[in-house]
Scaffold this motif. Structure first.
Motif, PDB file in Angstrom:
ATOM      1  N   ILE A 252       0.843  -1.188   0.000  1.00 32.82           N
ATOM      2  CA  ILE A 252       0.000   0.000   0.000  1.00 32.82           C
ATOM      3  C   ILE A 252       0.880   1.241   0.000  1.00 32.82           C
ATOM      4  O   ILE A 252       1.832   1.338   0.732  1.00 32.82           O
ATOM      5  N   GLY A 253       0.565   2.217  -0.816  1.00 30.75           N
ATOM      6  CA  GLY A 253       1.395   3.406  -0.830  1.00 30.75           C
ATOM      7  C   GLY A 253       1.015   4.386  -1.919  1.00 30.75           C
ATOM      8  O   GLY A 253       1.659   5.418  -2.072  1.00 30.75           O
ATOM      9  N   CYS A 254      -0.010   4.077  -2.684  1.00 30.87           N
ATOM     10  CA  CYS A 254      -0.421   4.966  -3.761  1.00 30.87           C
ATOM     11  C   CYS A 254      -1.450   5.960  -3.227  1.00 30.87           C
ATOM     12  O   CYS A 254      -2.606   5.622  -2.996  1.00 30.87           O
ATOM     13  N   GLU A 255      -1.009   7.200  -3.029  1.00 28.48           N
ATOM     14  CA  GLU A 255      -1.876   8.210  -2.425  1.00 28.48           C
ATOM     15  C   GLU A 255      -3.129   8.460  -3.252  1.00 28.48           C
ATOM     16  O   GLU A 255      -4.239   8.541  -2.718  1.00 28.48           O
ATOM     17  N   VAL A 256      -2.966   8.569  -4.579  1.00 30.39           N
ATOM     18  CA  VAL A 256      -4.112   8.877  -5.442  1.00 30.39           C
ATOM     19  C   VAL A 256      -5.164   7.775  -5.343  1.00 30.39           C
ATOM     20  O   VAL A 256      -6.359   8.047  -5.169  1.00 30.39           O
ATOM     21  N   LYS A 257      -4.721   6.523  -5.438  1.00 30.54           N
ATOM     22  CA  LYS A 257      -5.653   5.403  -5.359  1.00 30.54           C
ATOM     23  C   LYS A 257      -6.355   5.372  -4.013  1.00 30.54           C
ATOM     24  O   LYS A 257      -7.576   5.132  -3.922  1.00 30.54           O
ATOM     25  N   CYS A 258      -5.614   5.631  -2.940  1.00 36.06           N
ATOM     26  CA  CYS A 258      -6.190   5.589  -1.600  1.00 36.06           C
ATOM     27  C   CYS A 258      -7.225   6.689  -1.397  1.00 36.06           C
ATOM     28  O   CYS A 258      -8.293   6.446  -0.816  1.00 36.06           O
ATOM     29  N   VAL A 259      -6.928   7.895  -1.875  1.00 35.39           N
ATOM     30  CA  VAL A 259      -7.868   8.998  -1.709  1.00 35.39           C
ATOM     31  C   VAL A 259      -9.112   8.771  -2.559  1.00 35.39           C
ATOM     32  O   VAL A 259     -10.236   9.033  -2.129  1.00 35.39           O
ATOM     33  N   ASP A 260      -8.928   8.263  -3.773  1.00 35.67           N
ATOM     34  CA  ASP A 260     -10.093   7.963  -4.614  1.00 35.67           C
ATOM     35  C   ASP A 260     -10.975   6.905  -3.958  1.00 35.67           C
ATOM     36  O   ASP A 260     -12.208   6.996  -3.990  1.00 35.67           O
ATOM     37  N   ALA A 261     -10.329   5.916  -3.354  1.00 32.18           N
ATOM     38  CA  ALA A 261     -11.085   4.868  -2.659  1.00 32.18           C
ATOM     39  C   ALA A 261     -11.840   5.446  -1.466  1.00 32.18           C
ATOM     40  O   ALA A 261     -12.959   5.025  -1.162  1.00 32.18           O
ATOM     41  N   LEU A 262     -11.242   6.427  -0.820  1.00 35.26           N
ATOM     42  CA  LEU A 262     -11.909   7.078   0.306  1.00 35.26           C
ATOM     43  C   LEU A 262     -13.173   7.795  -0.151  1.00 35.26           C
ATOM     44  O   LEU A 262     -14.228   7.681   0.466  1.00 35.26           O
TER      45      LEU A 262
END
Length: 289
Positions: free
Chosen positions: A57-67
């Motif tokens: 885990i470490g992709c900021e864009v993917k994590c924020v989009d998932a949020l």
């Protein structure tokens, strides 16, 4: 915790994954030893017995989009923060938790992700009850890190169980990790052959691999096994192989999926740490033991 509703969430938001082959040029040359006499086999989870779609885990864009997708799923509207600000709030809460634990002498701290999400949601003025936070956390996790059982896993576990080998887990994990395992495999951990007192979950200890504490804790349950009779199988030379190596356990590095395989050849402290074996498929365990 409403187990059935959480299991439904897992089933509805999971789909089959296949492991991706590790390039042969990245595989170390390992001289395999004789593994006779092994009494206990301990597994890592993510990247070893579960395919981890995220790798690390470490992709900021993917994590924020998932949020944002999680907000949408729970019909949470009118978020007054930018994506960058949301990420900074979330990440700062984790860093603060880590710092507090490091001040207590814990070198490799682990968070309880439910507590992190509870603080985060409170910080951005979103009110959810405990059950809703559990679902929120799980939905987000399934989005950023989709999982699926590694091929041949159940067959290998049944085989090990029939041989009378004790089975355990040491995993960097959260409350949903055993739930995901049991839901996707269709059986509880005990039915699969695992002893619950031999399953060490990082979030319950406040410590993450490669913290040797997790391995020492399991040894207390295996007091009738000498270190060389314990085999640990994991996909990461730093987080899995190294602490087991330091305790004198036998080790096998799993190189079954390029998303999660971690040799970490540039780390000087691992210079003398080599696994005792290397496998590309879980089914190879049967020919080794």
């Amino acid at each position: 915790m409403e187990i059935n509703s959480l299991k439904d969430l897992i089933l509805k938001n999971s789909k089959p994954l296949i492991p991706l082959k590790v390039d042969s040029s990245l595989l170390p040359d390992i001289q395999q030893i004789n593994f006779k006499g092994i009494k206990a086999v301990i597994f890592d989870v993510y990247g070893t017995i579960l395919i981890s779609g995220a790798g690390d885990i470490g992709c900021e864009v993917k994590c924020v989009d998932a949020l944002y997708n999680t907000f949408k799923f729970f019909k949470i509207k009118n978020i007054s923060f930018t994506k960058e600000k949301l990420w900074n709030i979330f990440y700062d809460i984790i860093l603060n938790d880590h710092q507090q634990k490091k001040e207590k002498g814990i070198l490799y701290p682990e968070v309880n992700i439910l507590e992190i999400w509870e603080l985060f949601l409170d910080r951005i003025s979103i009110q959810l009850n405990r059950k809703e936070i559990q679902k929120f956390t799980l939905y987000y996790e399934l989005a950023v890190n989709p999982c699926w059982p590694m091929p041949d896993l159940i067959d290998v576990l049944i085989w090990l169980k029939q041989k009378g080998i004790r089975l355990g887990i040491i995993s960097n994990a959260q409350f949903y990790t055993p739930l995901i395992l049991e839901t996707l495999l269709g059986k509880d951990l005990q039915s699969l052959g695992f002893s619950l007192d031999m399953c060490v979950w990082s979030y319950l200890e406040g410590r993450a691999k490669p913290d040797i504490f997790l391995f020492e804790k399991l040894e207390k349950v295996l007091d009738n096994c000498s270190p060389e009779e314990i085999l640990y199988i994991g996909n990461d030379r730093l987080k899995d192989i190294w602490p087991a190596f330091l305790r004198g356990w036998k080790t096998i590095l799993f190189a079954g999926d390029k998303r999660s395989f971690r040799w970490r050849g540039n780390l000087k402290k691992l210079a003398n740490c080599r696994p005792n074996g290397l496998i590309l498929k879980l089914s190879q365990i049967k020919s080794i033991l």
